[in-house]
Design a protein around this motif. Structure first.
Motif, PDB file in Angstrom:
ATOM      1  N   GLN A 291      -9.408  -1.582  -0.776  1.00 23.05           N
ATOM      2  CA  GLN A 291     -10.554  -0.783  -1.194  1.00 23.05           C
ATOM      3  C   GLN A 291     -10.756   0.453  -0.327  1.00 23.05           C
ATOM      4  O   GLN A 291     -11.570   1.307  -0.659  1.00 23.05           O
ATOM      5  N   THR A 292     -10.050   0.546   0.779  1.00 21.49           N
ATOM      6  CA  THR A 292     -10.286   1.658   1.684  1.00 21.49           C
ATOM      7  C   THR A 292      -9.581   2.935   1.265  1.00 21.49           C
ATOM      8  O   THR A 292      -9.729   3.965   1.899  1.00 21.49           O
ATOM      9  N   ASP A 293      -8.784   2.885   0.218  1.00 18.41           N
ATOM     10  CA  ASP A 293      -8.070   4.087  -0.222  1.00 18.41           C
ATOM     11  C   ASP A 293      -8.023   4.091  -1.740  1.00 18.41           C
ATOM     12  O   ASP A 293      -7.554   3.127  -2.334  1.00 18.41           O
ATOM     13  N   PRO A 294      -8.552   5.136  -2.392  1.00 19.75           N
ATOM     14  CA  PRO A 294      -8.549   5.157  -3.854  1.00 19.75           C
ATOM     15  C   PRO A 294      -7.174   4.908  -4.459  1.00 19.75           C
ATOM     16  O   PRO A 294      -7.054   4.335  -5.534  1.00 19.75           O
ATOM     17  N   LYS A 295      -6.116   5.337  -3.741  1.00 25.55           N
ATOM     18  CA  LYS A 295      -4.787   5.191  -4.323  1.00 25.55           C
ATOM     19  C   LYS A 295      -4.289   3.760  -4.309  1.00 25.55           C
ATOM     20  O   LYS A 295      -3.323   3.434  -4.990  1.00 25.55           O
TER      21      LYS A 295
ATOM     22  N   ARG B  24      -6.374   1.067  -4.779  1.00 28.94           N
ATOM     23  CA  ARG B  24      -7.313   0.160  -5.450  1.00 28.94           C
ATOM     24  C   ARG B  24      -6.693  -0.510  -6.646  1.00 28.94           C
ATOM     25  O   ARG B  24      -7.160  -1.558  -7.092  1.00 28.94           O
TER      26      ARG B  24
ATOM     27  N   GLU C 107       0.818  -1.222   0.000  1.00 24.51           N
ATOM     28  CA  GLU C 107       0.000   0.000   0.000  1.00 24.51           C
ATOM     29  C   GLU C 107       0.849   1.267   0.000  1.00 24.51           C
ATOM     30  O   GLU C 107       0.625   2.149  -0.820  1.00 24.51           O
TER      31      GLU C 107
ATOM     32  N   ARG D 134       0.964   4.115  -2.988  1.00 31.93           N
ATOM     33  CA  ARG D 134       0.695   5.544  -2.770  1.00 31.93           C
ATOM     34  C   ARG D 134       1.824   6.403  -3.299  1.00 31.93           C
ATOM     35  O   ARG D 134       1.602   7.566  -3.655  1.00 31.93           O
TER      36      ARG D 134
ATOM     37  N   VAL E 197      -9.418  -6.796   0.788  1.00 28.53           N
ATOM     38  CA  VAL E 197     -10.452  -6.014   1.469  1.00 28.53           C
ATOM     39  C   VAL E 197      -9.906  -4.639   1.812  1.00 28.53           C
ATOM     40  O   VAL E 197     -10.544  -3.616   1.587  1.00 28.53           O
ATOM     41  N   HIS E 198      -8.694  -4.607   2.361  1.00 29.58           N
ATOM     42  CA  HIS E 198      -8.155  -3.325   2.824  1.00 29.58           C
ATOM     43  C   HIS E 198      -7.790  -2.389   1.690  1.00 29.58           C
ATOM     44  O   HIS E 198      -7.830  -1.160   1.853  1.00 29.58           O
TER      45      HIS E 198
END
Lengths: 292, 532
Positions: free
Chosen positions: A144-148, A150, A117, A121, A141-142
């Motif tokens: 998906q919690t940040d557009p960057k 995905r 992640e 970013r 799953v995780h």
């Protein structure tokens, strides 16, 4: 009672000389002298994989007791080392907070995506592979919690499959992975095979010293309970010299190899720092593949 | 399992809307709520460094601030002034080059002396910038609120202009609500924040919704962000009101030295402070009991000036041993961030009288015993000849309306929550007697922006509360400092609540004399006040 027995078992290397393999490992004798009971045919140790499957959704829980806490705290220095080395080796230009922009990056042994992640970013196009299904599920799953994040491509896979598919990457990172493998040399060779010429391979692991035993096994597992007992086996730890030799065997440019220790600067705030001299416990090592 | 019940992966029903996990994105990375000096500083710093970090910043402010041109054109100084420590000035100049501009700099007034004395003894404390070993040349700078705000606003406009600007200004907009977006994979309490912004006075239909990675609440002591989330803190009212206005001194009667000295005199009712401004102006902050404050607010300008001059010039009175003043603060825990000090005002008077009678008598008894020894220390000529050397200003006229507000101390329990940081007065309010409120806020802004930049460099999610994250490090660094100041000033206030010849009063006088005498200790205290 159980704790005492476990502690005694853990103290085996220095105290029980009738376990010659462990004593010789403690004295820093080269691994080739040690008889290994594991086969090199299976490149992945199912027992090791299950350790990471058990973590489940706790990968991203900051207060989890399943051992992922230290990894979150170490991210700052690991990412800094990777970005600094890649920028130098591949002559990247810094642009608006995306130093790894345009790079195809493979996180081999990504676990829950703790490293994938931050690298995504910072602009890299990340593919994360791990044989543990639970870890990949948690990562998906995780992300998906940040557009960057995905765009990260998580796959339940091994380096052999990637290599067979003929994929090539600019950077391959394999952090805190090689100490869990039955055949680290084969793994690193496969990784090197998937790197484009001029690309970078970054590996981090723990050194096989008395200090690392005291801190990472006795301290982290038994005393502080930061990691579940049995997460690490001390005789699988690799010294920087061994990893350097493996990287050279794998075809990386020996002049480009750089190492740095990762040390806990402040145990209260859990801030880590890079220390080029202190490789006694955690260290990170990077190498560039020769241009064709 | 819940996902399967609701039909399919990635679909979640919330508030009557079907929300797919992949159809939302962040409008800004950091949303600063509140365009005061601290909020504008955070926004300006982050926006200016967005070339290196790639962060998109938004700032929300309900009022439309005036431009620098219009402020500089008016000659009357803003009654609301701040004593800015050198470190705060350095930081403001680094993020807003306009503050270093000659015309703006001419509105700041540096002071080289600080004179603290009291009305009940000859003890005094004088800080002299020339004596400080690190040689700044001045102890600090007095700046007008309107000037600093306008300079920062101009800088924000500069950073916010252009189509690909890193800063989006939501001015003037009011924050209607702040909600957490429910996202799979994150607990509800850690979801991304969605702010609903409405232009003031307009209907709900004109609202826009902004999703942010991190919200910085810089909206002052009456913070609406704190109210929306119900974040609690602890605090107490000082049972005092402060009167603020700007004055003009009698230039013939006032020495040159007095124009670069900050004065603070502790009267039995509370401290009266004068901050020097340019061209013979001074700013007054007179903290006193609520009844006194009402009287001073109502009386005519001439009477007010007379009272003030008398308060400054009067000889120390040897008042009789008297009980501890009824303005003892009553500490209590409160859950609502909106502290209603008027209730405390009515109740604490009687509470103090009844509950503290026992300890008062004990103190009187002890005081009688140590009185002679402390009296010698407090009045010894070699410790107090500075009081005679320091000239006092003579006030001639009022230059502005008299404003008044309640004084209280408030500290939020947590400065950092998931995706939310409290800075400045939203996190802590303290007594104005040391002039440190804004300096603390500016230091908060500096720390938070530094930690956010560091976090972005390592690719982390800036709103997370993981170990060694931006928010945790910010709270760990700033909360103890603000708490220390708050408690320290509370203790000072308690000490100065005592009357002249009580044990506490004599000890205080003695203490001041000793600090004035011991130069290294005095310098250490000055350094703390200057923020180094």
């Amino acid at each position: 009672m159980t704790l005492c027995r476990r502690a005694l078992r853990g103290l085996a290397p220095p105290m029980f000389p009738w376990r010659p393999r462990r004593v010789r490992a403690w004295l820093g004798v080269p691994r080739s002298c040690l008889s290994s009971a594991t086969s090199t045919v299976a490149r992945v140790d199912a027992q090791e994989v299950s350790k990471f499957d058990l973590v489940g959704s706790d990968w991203w829980d900051a207060s989890s007791l399943k051992g992922t806490g230290p990894l979150h705290a170490m991210n700052a220095v690991r990412v800094k080392f990777i970005v600094d080395y890649a920028t130098k080796a591949m002559k990247l230009s810094k642009s608006a907070g995306q130093p790894l922009r345009g790079l195809r990056l493979l996180d081999a042994g990504c676990g829950g995506g703790l490293l994938s992640e931050p690298l995504a970013r910072l602009g890299a196009k990340v593919t994360g592979i791990d044989p543990a299904e639970g870890a990949i599920a948690a990562a998906q799953v995780h992300q998906q919690t940040d557009p960057k994040t995905r765009g990260i491509d998580y796959r339940r896979s091994t380096i052999e499959e990637i290599s067979q598919a003929g994929e090539a990457f600019d950077v391959i990172c394999s952090l805190e992975v090689v100490e869990h493998l039955p055949d680290p040399q084969a793994f690193l060779s496969e990784c090197a095979g998937c790197i484009k010429p001029g690309g970078v391979l970054v590996v981090s692991t723990l050194n096989r010293t008395m200090k690392s035993y005291l801190l990472s096994i006795l301290g982290a597992e038994y005393v502080l309970g930061l990691l579940p007992v049995g997460t690490h086996s001390w005789d699988k730890y690799l010294t920087p010299e061994e990893v350097t030799k493996m990287l050279q065997e794998a075809g990386m440019d020996s002049e480009s190899i750089e190492t740095s220790g990762m040390v806990l600067q402040n145990p209260l705030t859990l801030r880590w720092k890079l220390d080029a001299e202190d490789l006694d416990v955690n260290y990170i090592i990077a190498a560039t593949k020769k241009q064709a | 399992m819940l996902r399967q019940l609701l039909g399919g992966r990635g679909q979640r029903k919330h508030l009557g809307r079907w929300l797919s996990t992949s159809d939302w994105s962040y409008d800004v990375d950091v949303l600063v709520v509140g365009g005061g000096i601290v909020g504008a500083a955070v926004a300006a710093d982050l926006a200016a460094s967005s070339e290196g970090t790639g962060l998109r910043i938004g700032i929300v402010e309900a009022a439309h601030p005036s431009t620098l041109e219009s402020i500089l054109a008016s000659s009357a100084p803003d009654p609301r002034c701040y004593a800015l420590a050198p470190r705060s000035m350095e930081y403001l100049k680094s993020i807003c080059p306009g503050i270093g501009d000659a015309r703006v700099a001419s509105r700041f007034h540096s002071y080289s002396y600080m004179h603290v004395w009291e009305s009940t003894s000859r003890a005094s404390l004088t800080f002299d910038a020339a004596e400080m070993s690190h040689g700044e040349g001045h102890l600090g700078v007095i700046g007008e609120n309107a000037v600093v705000q306008a300079a920062l606003f101009d800088r924000l406009q500069e950073l916010g202009s252009g189509s690909s600007a890193p800063l989006r200004m939501y001015i003037p907009r009011m924050l209607k609500s702040l909600e957490r977006l429910p996202v799979d994979g994150l607990p509800q309490s850690e979801g991304p924040l969605q702010a609903t912004l409405v232009p003031p006075g307009e209907a709900e239909e004109a609202a826009e919704v902004i999703t942010a990675r991190l919200v910085v609440a810089a909206d002052g002591a009456m913070s609406s962000v704190r109210r929306i989330f119900g974040f609690s803190g602890w605090g107490y009212g000082y049972n005092q009101r402060a009167i603020v206005c700007s004055l003009r001194v009698d230039e013939q009667a006032t020495a040159e030295k007095a124009m670069s000295t900050a004065y603070q005199r502790y009267l039995p009712t509370g401290p009266v402070a004068l901050l020097p401004l340019r061209e013979g102006h001074m700013s007054l902050v007179w903290s006193t009991t609520p009844s006194e404050a009402r009287r001073l607010q109502m009386c005519s300008d001439v009477e007010f000036i007379d009272e003030l001059n008398r308060a400054l010039q009067a000889e120390p009175d040897g008042s009789l041993l008297s009980p501890l003043s009824a303005s003892i603060p009553v500490p209590f825990l409160y859950q609502s961030p909106l502290f209603g000090s008027s209730e405390a005002e009515q109740s604490s008077g009687s509470f103090a009288e009844t509950a503290l009678r026992g300890p008062q008598r004990l103190l009187q008894a002890i005081g009688a015993e140590v009185e002679s020894m402390a009296k010698t220390l407090a009045t010894a000529p070699q410790l107090s000849d500075d009081a005679a050397a320091m000239p006092l200003p003579v006030i001639a006229s009022l230059q502005s309306k008299r404003f008044s507000f309640d004084l209280k101390q408030e500290q939020a329990w947590r400065y950092a929550h998931a995706r939310l940081a409290l800075v400045g007065d939203a996190a802590h309010t303290i007594h104005p007697m040391a002039g440190q409120g804004l300096n603390l806020g500016i230091a908060d802004a500096e720390c938070l922006t530094r930690e956010i930049k560091r976090s972005v460099e390592s690719g982390a999610d800036i709103g997370t509360l993981a170990a060694d994250s931006a928010l945790i490090n910010y709270e760990r660094e700033r909360a103890p400092v603000a708490l220390g100041f708050g408690l320290g000033l509370g203790a000072l206030h308690l000490t100065y609540g005592a009357q002249g010849r009580s044990a506490l009063g004599l000890a205080r006088g003695a203490g001041m004399g000793v600090i004035d005498f011991l130069k290294p200790l005095k310098e250490r205290i000055a350094k703390i006040a200057m923020g180094s």
